[in-house]
Scaffold this motif. Sequence first.
Motif, mmCIF file in Angstrom:
data_model
loop_
_atom_site.group_PDB
_atom_site.id
_atom_site.type_symbol
_atom_site.label_atom_id
_atom_site.label_comp_id
_atom_site.label_asym_id
_atom_site.label_seq_id
_atom_site.Cartn_x
_atom_site.Cartn_y
_atom_site.Cartn_z
ATOM 1 N N GLU A 1 0.838 -1.192 0.000
ATOM 2 C CA GLU A 1 0.000 0.000 0.000
ATOM 3 C C GLU A 1 0.878 1.248 0.000
ATOM 4 O O GLU A 1 1.932 1.280 0.649
ATOM 5 C CB GLU A 1 -0.908 0.002 1.230
ATOM 6 C CG GLU A 1 -1.914 -1.133 1.255
ATOM 7 C CD GLU A 1 -2.733 -1.145 2.523
ATOM 8 O OE1 GLU A 1 -3.747 -0.421 2.578
ATOM 9 O OE2 GLU A 1 -2.347 -1.858 3.465
ATOM 10 N N VAL A 2 0.440 2.258 -0.712
ATOM 11 C CA VAL A 2 1.220 3.491 -0.794
ATOM 12 C C VAL A 2 1.426 4.094 0.591
ATOM 13 O O VAL A 2 2.510 4.621 0.903
ATOM 14 C CB VAL A 2 0.533 4.499 -1.742
ATOM 15 C CG1 VAL A 2 1.253 5.844 -1.728
ATOM 16 C CG2 VAL A 2 0.476 3.940 -3.164
ATOM 17 N N ASP A 3 0.416 3.992 1.463
ATOM 18 C CA ASP A 3 0.532 4.569 2.804
ATOM 19 C C ASP A 3 1.527 3.828 3.683
ATOM 20 O O ASP A 3 1.864 4.312 4.771
ATOM 21 C CB ASP A 3 -0.839 4.574 3.489
ATOM 22 C CG ASP A 3 -1.805 5.541 2.824
ATOM 23 O OD1 ASP A 3 -1.332 6.402 2.077
ATOM 24 O OD2 ASP A 3 -3.021 5.412 3.047
ATOM 25 N N LYS A 4 1.998 2.641 3.258
ATOM 26 C CA LYS A 4 2.978 1.894 4.041
ATOM 27 C C LYS A 4 4.415 2.175 3.600
ATOM 28 O O LYS A 4 5.352 1.685 4.238
ATOM 29 C CB LYS A 4 2.709 0.390 3.914
ATOM 30 C CG LYS A 4 1.342 -0.054 4.430
ATOM 31 C CD LYS A 4 1.206 0.177 5.926
ATOM 32 C CE LYS A 4 -0.173 -0.234 6.441
ATOM 33 N NZ LYS A 4 -0.391 -1.667 6.416
ATOM 34 N N GLY B 1 6.448 10.982 -4.073
ATOM 35 C CA GLY B 1 6.914 11.841 -2.998
ATOM 36 C C GLY B 1 5.853 12.833 -2.559
ATOM 37 O O GLY B 1 5.667 13.081 -1.363
ATOM 38 N N SER B 2 5.125 13.408 -3.521
ATOM 39 C CA SER B 2 4.050 14.337 -3.188
ATOM 40 C C SER B 2 2.919 13.621 -2.447
ATOM 41 O O SER B 2 2.344 14.166 -1.497
ATOM 42 C CB SER B 2 3.519 14.978 -4.470
ATOM 43 O OG SER B 2 2.416 15.808 -4.195
ATOM 44 N N THR B 3 2.612 12.384 -2.868
ATOM 45 C CA THR B 3 1.556 11.625 -2.198
ATOM 46 C C THR B 3 1.936 11.302 -0.755
ATOM 47 O O THR B 3 1.123 11.455 0.164
ATOM 48 C CB THR B 3 1.269 10.329 -2.970
ATOM 49 O OG1 THR B 3 0.878 10.656 -4.313
ATOM 50 C CG2 THR B 3 0.161 9.534 -2.307
ATOM 51 N N LEU B 4 3.164 10.844 -0.537
ATOM 52 C CA LEU B 4 3.602 10.490 0.811
ATOM 53 C C LEU B 4 3.675 11.711 1.721
ATOM 54 O O LEU B 4 3.402 11.625 2.920
ATOM 55 C CB LEU B 4 4.971 9.802 0.759
ATOM 56 C CG LEU B 4 5.023 8.451 0.047
ATOM 57 C CD1 LEU B 4 6.428 7.877 0.104
ATOM 58 C CD2 LEU B 4 4.034 7.476 0.669
ATOM 59 N N ALA B 5 4.038 12.863 1.160
ATOM 60 C CA ALA B 5 4.135 14.072 1.978
ATOM 61 C C ALA B 5 2.775 14.538 2.462
ATOM 62 O O ALA B 5 2.677 15.188 3.515
ATOM 63 C CB ALA B 5 4.822 15.178 1.184
ATOM 64 N N SER B 6 1.729 14.217 1.716
ATOM 65 C CA SER B 6 0.382 14.676 2.081
ATOM 66 C C SER B 6 -0.391 13.668 2.902
ATOM 67 O O SER B 6 -1.515 13.945 3.312
ATOM 68 C CB SER B 6 -0.412 15.018 0.826
ATOM 69 O OG SER B 6 -0.561 13.883 -0.003
#
Length: 508
Positions: free
Chosen positions: A443-446, A498-503
Motif C-alpha cells: 500500500e502506498v501509505d505503508k 513523494g508528493s503523495t507520501l508528503a500529504s
Amino acid sequence: MSDAPASVAVAPGEHRLHPWSWLFVLLQQLRQFIVPLVVLLFAGRRGNTEGWWELAPLIGVGALVAVSLLQYFTYRYRIGRDGITIRSGLLQRSQREIPFARIHNVGLHQSLLHRVFKVAEVRLESAGGQKPEAQMRVLGMDEALALERLVRHRGAEPANPDSTDASIAPADDSHALLALSTAEVVRLGLVSNRGMIVFAAGFGLFWQLFPDERLIARYAEDSFREAAGYAGDLHLGWMGTASAALVAIGVFVFLLRVLSVALALSQYHGFRLSEMQRRLTVERGLFARMRTSVAPRRIQAWFLQETLLHRWLGRRSLRIDTATGGQENDPRKLRELAPIATPEACDALAAHLLPGVAWPPAHWHPLPRNAWWRVFASGAPWTLLLAGVLAWQLGAWGLLALLWLPWSAYAAWRQAGRLGYSIDARLVAVRGGWWSRWWRFAEVDKLQALRLQRSPLDRWLGTASLWMDTAGAGAMSPPLRIRFLPEAEARALYARLGSTLASRRLRW
C-alpha cells in the motif's frame, strides 16, 4: 491448539508463570551450556584428579537450576487498562510497560514437551528490534489462549478509561480464510527444497565428526573408484554409464523430495488461517504446534511467488512482511499467509485483506524490452569465469559451459517481457521473473522511503531505478523497486509518489 472459551478471563492483579516454567527455562539454558558442561566433565576425567573437578558439571547444573527457579519466583505480569506490565529480576530489577496498541504479533509455541504438560510459550512482539517485547516461558494453555484473546480484543478497540476489568469480552466466532489439506501439504513439499536443509545438516554433522579434509577426500575418491570399477566390470559402455549416472541423480532428487514432503508435513500439518476481531491467526505443526496472530493493518508488504513446479501443479504462495521483532529465519514469525494455494485463492485473500484496493491490477506498465541485455549482462561474466576455470582444469571440454550463454540470453529476453509495474492512489506493485515468477506489492501509505538511484551505466544510458522501502522487508524477498526506467519517467514517478507520501500519514 484451539481458541479458549469466551468465558475464560485473565483475572486482575499480578500473575506468575506456570509452576513448571522453571523446568522449561532450565532446558533452554542446558541447550546453551551443554558444550561447556561436557568439556568440564571430560577434562576432569582426563586429569585423573580427585576433588571438585569431578563435581563441576553437577555444580553447573545446580547453578542453572537455581537461576531457573529465581526467574520463576521473580517474574510477574499484570494486565492493566491499556497494556501489560512485566516485572522481573531480584538484584537487578526491571519493569516493562507494553501498551496493547504496540503489540503487533502474539505467538504461541508448543513443542512435544509443552503439549505433554499442557503449557505454551507466549511471545509478544512489536515493530522493529531483534527480540520480542515479552517472552513468557511458560503459561498454562488456557491462560495463554486467554491472554492472546485479550490482546486481540484490547488492541482492536480503544480502551475504556472507566474500565479496569481485565476480562475478555465475548468474541465473534473466527472464520477460516484458508485451510490446507494433507494433499496440499504434500504438494507444498514437492515444490519446496526443504530436503536440502536435512542434507546440509547431515553434511555438517559428518564434517564435525570427521573434520580431517584428507579423510573425506580419500573416502570420496575411494567411493568413486569402486563405483567406476563396478561399472567397468559390467561393461556398460558410455551409454550405460550415462544412464546409470542419470538414475543415481534421479534417486538423489527423489530422496530430497521425500525429505521435503516429510518436513512439510511436520511443519504445516493442520495449517489454518483464520480471522477474528480484525486479527489474523495462523496455526500449524504436527509435533510442535505454533500459533501466531497479527492485525491485517500491521502488514507492510506482500510477496506472491509462482515457480515452475507451482505452475505445473496450478499453485502459488503468498508471503507478507510485518514490522515485528525477531530474526528473519525465526519459524515463529508470521510470514506465510498461504504456503501453497491456487492462484484464485491467493488473489482472493489479498483482495479481502486489502479493502478498497484493486488486486490484481487491471493494467501493468511494461518496461522497455531492450532491458533484456541488462539482465543478460548481469550473469554473463560469471558464466565466462566458470568456463575459463573449467577449461583450465579440464581442457577444451570445459568450454562446453559457454553453451549456457544462449539459454541465459533467451531467459533474459523472456524476463524482460514480464517486467512491469502498476501504481495508483492506493497500491504500488512490481512484477518480474519468467521461469520463476513473482509479484511484489504494498500500500502506498505503508511506504517509508523513496530513493532514485543511478549507476554509472544508468547515467550513460539515460535510465534510473526507483527504490521503495517498507518496514519488515525480508532478505529472501525481492526488493520493491522498478529498474531500467527511462530517467524522465523515473523522476516523474519519484515526484508523484513523494508528493503523495508528503500529504498522507504513515500507516504503521
